[in-house]
Design an enzyme around this catalytic site. Sequence first.
Site, mmCIF file in Angstrom:
data_model
loop_
_atom_site.group_PDB
_atom_site.id
_atom_site.type_symbol
_atom_site.label_atom_id
_atom_site.label_comp_id
_atom_site.label_asym_id
_atom_site.label_seq_id
_atom_site.Cartn_x
_atom_site.Cartn_y
_atom_site.Cartn_z
ATOM 1 N N LYS A 9 0.831 -1.290 -0.110
ATOM 2 C CA LYS A 9 0.122 0.030 0.141
ATOM 3 C C LYS A 9 1.045 1.332 -0.120
ATOM 4 O O LYS A 9 2.151 1.162 0.625
ATOM 5 C CB LYS A 9 -0.866 0.214 1.299
ATOM 6 C CG LYS A 9 -0.503 0.020 2.557
ATOM 7 C CD LYS A 9 0.017 1.253 3.033
ATOM 8 C CE LYS A 9 0.424 1.444 4.514
ATOM 9 N NZ LYS A 9 1.000 3.010 4.896
ATOM 10 N N PRO A 93 9.728 -4.108 1.114
ATOM 11 C CA PRO A 93 10.653 -3.640 2.157
ATOM 12 C C PRO A 93 10.052 -3.601 3.396
ATOM 13 O O PRO A 93 8.840 -3.056 3.672
ATOM 14 C CB PRO A 93 11.155 -2.391 1.759
ATOM 15 C CG PRO A 93 10.828 -2.403 0.099
ATOM 16 C CD PRO A 93 9.387 -2.905 -0.151
ATOM 17 N N ALA A 96 8.973 0.343 6.219
ATOM 18 C CA ALA A 96 9.257 1.305 4.885
ATOM 19 C C ALA A 96 7.976 2.054 4.633
ATOM 20 O O ALA A 96 7.590 2.821 4.055
ATOM 21 C CB ALA A 96 9.336 0.590 3.467
ATOM 22 N N GLY A 97 6.917 1.783 5.458
ATOM 23 C CA GLY A 97 5.344 2.666 5.387
ATOM 24 C C GLY A 97 4.847 1.981 4.169
ATOM 25 O O GLY A 97 3.997 2.760 3.782
ATOM 26 N N LEU A 98 5.104 0.632 3.698
ATOM 27 C CA LEU A 98 4.263 0.180 2.562
ATOM 28 C C LEU A 98 3.455 -1.008 3.060
ATOM 29 O O LEU A 98 2.742 -1.539 2.184
ATOM 30 C CB LEU A 98 5.480 -0.309 1.535
ATOM 31 C CG LEU A 98 6.406 0.729 0.817
ATOM 32 C CD1 LEU A 98 7.452 0.120 -0.081
ATOM 33 C CD2 LEU A 98 5.257 1.754 0.020
ATOM 34 N N GLY A 100 3.725 -3.970 4.349
ATOM 35 C CA GLY A 100 3.976 -5.333 3.899
ATOM 36 C C GLY A 100 3.390 -6.396 5.067
ATOM 37 O O GLY A 100 2.791 -7.332 4.362
ATOM 38 N N GLY A 101 3.738 -6.054 6.317
ATOM 39 C CA GLY A 101 3.157 -6.984 7.173
ATOM 40 C C GLY A 101 1.581 -7.138 7.384
ATOM 41 O O GLY A 101 1.081 -8.114 7.332
ATOM 42 N N SER A 102 1.050 -5.959 7.132
ATOM 43 C CA SER A 102 -0.281 -6.026 7.154
ATOM 44 C C SER A 102 -0.875 -6.399 5.962
ATOM 45 O O SER A 102 -1.948 -7.329 5.964
ATOM 46 C CB SER A 102 -0.701 -4.348 7.181
ATOM 47 O OG SER A 102 -0.495 -3.689 8.315
ATOM 48 N N SER A 103 -0.325 -6.383 4.784
ATOM 49 C CA SER A 103 -0.695 -6.950 3.440
ATOM 50 C C SER A 103 -0.632 -8.534 3.472
ATOM 51 O O SER A 103 -1.570 -9.073 3.227
ATOM 52 C CB SER A 103 0.180 -6.466 2.381
ATOM 53 O OG SER A 103 -0.675 -6.906 1.113
ATOM 54 N N ASP A 135 -3.745 -1.198 9.727
ATOM 55 C CA ASP A 135 -3.580 -1.085 8.206
ATOM 56 C C ASP A 135 -4.299 -2.281 7.498
ATOM 57 O O ASP A 135 -4.381 -2.438 6.481
ATOM 58 C CB ASP A 135 -2.382 -0.866 7.693
ATOM 59 C CG ASP A 135 -1.638 0.611 7.819
ATOM 60 O OD1 ASP A 135 -2.543 1.433 7.914
ATOM 61 O OD2 ASP A 135 -0.451 0.751 7.653
#
Length: 287
Positions: A9, A93, A96-98, A100-103, A135
């Site tokens: 995200k 990454p 990173a604020g992307l 990854g773990g939540s997705s 998230d």
Amino acid sequence: MMAQSAPAKVNLALDILRRRPDGYHDMHMVMQTVSLCDQVSVSEAAGGFALRAEGITLPEGKKTLEQQAVEAFFHALGRPAPGLSVDLWKQIPAFAGLGGGSSDVAALLRLLRARYAPEMPSLELERIGLQVGCDVPFCVRGGTVLVMGRGEVLADLPPLPDCRFLLCKPDFDLPTPKMFARVTPGAWPETPDIDGMVSALAAGDLPGIARRMSNVFKFVLPTPARVEIEDIKAVMLRFGALGAVMSGSGSAVVGLFRPDASLQRPYDILKRRYRQVFTAQPTPRLE
């Protein structure tokens, strides 16, 4: 074995409104899933819960987010969890604020629902996800979404117009709890024009969306991180980005480009400096 992609995200706009009595913060954000993905697979196995991961070191001595998600899902069903083996292939990454773990958690929840409770409404799956991370409800849903509350209030927005993203994570981490500890809501010299971004989305106005890309975490960045993040943004803007912003609590920077723009030059420049540079496109709603 069942498998599913777990898209990253990005935060196109992020504002922090207030600290809540429960210790969380009320957020006001426009979020978008993109084609940079992890892969999650799950299968039944003898015994309890097992997690294997490629591309990340798993924490020791505490429950992973994936194990918490399995427990929350089967608790909602009112039945014990079967033995499960979960495999992650990581490309997004970390720190990173992307998302990854939540997705990854969201993809796992979608897989569990498909196998064990296909009748479960999407809103219930989002509710379960919120027990694991703020998230996760958005990552369950995906697409272009206005996100409020601590992450539980979602409103679908018109899809982002055709475009391309360049993502670059500098070689330092900005853990989310430490960044929130630096926050004083309302102390910003300016706030993101999220209403304007929503209007630009409704009009399909890509330049208007890009002009409103903003993130209040930029005001609390440590000075060395702020300088480096601004340098990355400057490279993207110099070579064609319509807008650039740090995603989430950082440290990844997201550049928004027209669909016909060449990303090769800024990609090459940033790749010489940083290991984690990616191109991506927006992805539609998952749920």
